[in-house]
Design a protein around this motif. Structure first.
Motif, PDB file in Angstrom:
ATOM      1  N   ARG A   1     -21.018  27.020   7.544  1.00 40.30           N
ATOM      2  CA  ARG A   1     -22.746  26.594   7.061  1.00 40.30           C
ATOM      3  C   ARG A   1     -22.763  26.793   8.536  1.00 40.30           C
ATOM      4  O   ARG A   1     -24.176  27.263   7.857  1.00 40.30           O
ATOM      5  CB  ARG A   1     -22.820  25.100   7.326  1.00 40.30           C
TER       6      ARG A   1
ATOM      7  N   GLY B   1     -24.154  19.091  -0.182  1.00 41.05           N
ATOM      8  CA  GLY B   1     -23.842  20.300  -1.188  1.00 41.05           C
ATOM      9  C   GLY B   1     -22.656  20.055  -2.170  1.00 41.05           C
ATOM     10  O   GLY B   1     -23.456  18.818  -2.821  1.00 41.05           O
TER      11      GLY B   1
ATOM     12  N   ASP C   1     -27.436  28.324   1.255  1.00 37.74           N
ATOM     13  CA  ASP C   1     -28.184  29.495   1.662  1.00 37.74           C
ATOM     14  C   ASP C   1     -27.777  30.847   2.156  1.00 37.74           C
ATOM     15  O   ASP C   1     -28.736  31.636   2.640  1.00 37.74           O
ATOM     16  CB  ASP C   1     -27.058  28.372   3.207  1.00 37.74           C
TER      17      ASP C   1
ATOM     18  N   GLY D   1     -25.544  23.528   0.265  1.00 39.30           N
ATOM     19  CA  GLY D   1     -25.070  23.940   1.049  1.00 39.30           C
ATOM     20  C   GLY D   1     -24.685  25.198   0.606  1.00 39.30           C
ATOM     21  O   GLY D   1     -26.376  26.150   1.217  1.00 39.30           O
ATOM     22  N   THR D   2     -23.765  25.882   0.476  1.00 39.16           N
ATOM     23  CA  THR D   2     -23.718  27.422   0.923  1.00 39.16           C
ATOM     24  C   THR D   2     -24.139  27.907  -0.137  1.00 39.16           C
ATOM     25  O   THR D   2     -24.817  29.248  -0.080  1.00 39.16           O
ATOM     26  CB  THR D   2     -22.055  28.137   0.386  1.00 39.16           C
TER      27      THR D   2
ATOM     28  N   THR E   1     -19.849  17.492   5.118  1.00 35.67           N
ATOM     29  CA  THR E   1     -20.498  19.136   5.610  1.00 35.67           C
ATOM     30  C   THR E   1     -20.253  20.330   5.852  1.00 35.67           C
ATOM     31  O   THR E   1     -21.108  21.209   6.049  1.00 35.67           O
ATOM     32  CB  THR E   1     -20.561  18.208   7.511  1.00 35.67           C
ATOM     33  N   GLY E   2     -19.492  20.915   5.061  1.00 34.73           N
ATOM     34  CA  GLY E   2     -19.073  21.288   4.831  1.00 34.73           C
ATOM     35  C   GLY E   2     -17.758  22.551   5.895  1.00 34.73           C
ATOM     36  O   GLY E   2     -17.700  21.873   6.809  1.00 34.73           O
TER      37      GLY E   2
END
Length: 492
Positions: free
Chosen positions: A147, A23, A56, A52-53, A143-144
């Protein structure tokens, strides 16, 4: 390699790095590591694409709540943002372009989820879901936070015979136009969706558990003329970045950590916005019973206008169960719908889990975080050498631009990496004492923030404590400026 590159090459350019996540933060780490002269950098991404975000989430109305010209990498200005606050699709395109421009897209290992990371006393052994194992000297997790979607725990959800999906997994094969849509949730996602679909749905039933404070922030287009002017004048673009950053940091960011004057301005703006709802019954439904900014503030200048349409109903009765053709509320009423969207949030406190992480002497992250997620300055964990996190616990995700946060945290991590690359250290990790001291200071400072004023939000961890940054931007900048190596366990 040129003579200049060779001169700037770190002493241990052979260090092996694993970056977990592709991300915004993971791309940053990969680009900056290569820029620093490291060539053995592997980027692991569990999904099939980067972003990432912004990969998605593709729901109608998606946009960022940080101004476009601040929500970008410092090293990759973009003069061609089309609105003051960018759409999700435009941000994804920006990240994709940066990844291509800097040559990292082709090096991302997609569909490669790391399920285990174990320190063997000298290096990290990483294992993918497919069973492959590799050795790395340094691990950086990116990894955020938002998620892993959470579906609501409502009886009968599996009985619904029509399309149902989470807002972060929007199913574009189902056309919602002219249909009866049920929307569970009233956080920022649900409010953006409502504002976007209200004109075209047949009926929108908005199932609200908690009302939200909404700040009326306009999102005008940026003209092509202005875009071209910025493209021709990089200095002007840099000045705009600092101007917007200053406005963001010295207004809202101060309000949430104890600046009463700024918070009063936020509250007044919210109340005046709410007053534009003409129907007193609807206005009462939309009136929160907690202090403004206790939950993440929502920015929209169209929600109250759209929610007043005849096609929209705000339902405040609790949901009793889902049935095959609709939602039954506790007053016995069945709300018949054609599709159901769950804007019900994420597991915001998992960080890199469910990855199994085993540190020094077999000590696991699950054991380390059994009582609470605790890190040193959000970037390191005692007992886990050469293991660093971007946007880890207590990062200021509710205060500042996430990209600014990531850039500053990564610069701090690189100062630690420099010790290893120079040969001065083989292992580096924060000490237990320094980590306890830092988290104690956070707990003490949190009492002065708006997040402890009495609401429930995703900011709160499982113990009910805000997992946030309780100080202003200047404090964050100061903390990230230079490591205090007395706070670290260093093995030479």
């Amino acid at each position: 390699m040129s003579a200049a590159e060779e001169l700037n090459r770190p002493a241990r350019a052979d260090l092996r790095f694993a970056v977990i996540g592709a991300g915004m933060s993971g791309l940053l780490a990969a680009i900056k590591l290569e820029e620093a002269g490291f060539r053995q950098v592997e980027i692991f991404e569990r999904e099939g694409d980067l972003g990432g975000t912004w990969r998605d989430n593709t729901y109608p109305g998606l946009s960022c709540d940080v101004p476009s010209h601040v929500y970008r990498y410092r090293f990759a200005p973009n003069p061609h943002w089309t609105r003051r606050f960018s759409s999700g699709g435009e941000i994804w395109q920006y990240l994709d372009k940066v990844a291509r421009d800097y040559g990292v897209r082709d090096r991302i290992r997609f569909n490669s989820e790391i399920v285990r990371a174990e320190w063997d006393g000298a290096a990290w052994q990483l294992t993918t879901k497919g069973g492959e194992t590799e050795i790395f000297d340094i691990v950086i997790t990116a990894t955020g936070v938002l998620r892993d979607p959470v579906m609501p725990d409502i009886p009968g959800l599996e009985d619904f015979e029509r399309p149902v999906f989470h807002s972060a997994r929007w199913d574009h094969s189902h056309d919602w136009r002219g249909k009866r849509m049920g929307l569970i949730g009233t956080g920022s996602t649900a409010i953006q969706i409502t504002a976007a679909v209200a004109k075209e749905v047949g009926k929108l039933s908005l199932f609200q558990r908690t009302a939200q404070w909404v700040v009326p922030v306009e999102n005008p287009e940026i003209s092509e003329r202005e875009q071209e002017a910025l493209a021709k004048d990089p200095k002007r673009m840099e000045e705009l970045y600092f101007f917007l950053a200053d406005r963001f940091q010295n207004t809202f960011a101060r309000a949430v950590v104890g600046d009463a004057e700024e918070l009063a301005k936020v509250e007044k703006a919210c109340e005046e916005n709410l007053a534009t709802v003409k129907d007193p019954e609807l206005r009462a439904k939309l009136t929160p019973n907690y202090q403004a900014a206790c939950k993440r503030l929502i920015m929209s200048d169209t929600f109250y206008e759209e929610v007043q349409r005849d096609t929209v109903e705000v339902v405040t009765e609790g949901i009793e169960r889902i049935e095959r053709n609709g939602v039954r509320t506790k007053d016995g009423r069945l709300h018949e719908i054609d599709l159901l969207v769950c804007a019900t949030g994420f597991e915001a406190h998992k960080f890199m889990r469910p990855m199994q992480i085993v540190g020094r002497d077999g000590h696991t992250l699950d054991e380390e975080w059994a009582e609470a997620n605790r890190a040193y300055r959000s970037i390191g964990i005692p007992g886990f050498p050469n293991f660093f996190t971007i946007v880890g616990p207590n990062s200021p995700i509710g205060n500042f631009s996430l990209i600014m946060i990531s850039e500053m945290q990564f610069a701090y991590i690189m100062r630690l990496v420099d010790r290893i690359a120079s040969g001065e250290a083989r292992e580096i990790e924060p000490s237990r004492e320094a980590t306890d001291r830092f988290n104690g200071a956070i707990a003490d400072a949190m009492t002065g923030t708006v997040w402890v004023s009495g609401c429930s939000s995703w900011y709160l961890d499982r113990n009910g404590n805000p997992a946030m940054w309780p100080w202003d931007f200047e404090r964050f900048e100061e903390e990230m400026a230079e490591p205090d190596f007395n706070d670290f366990r260093i093995v030479s």
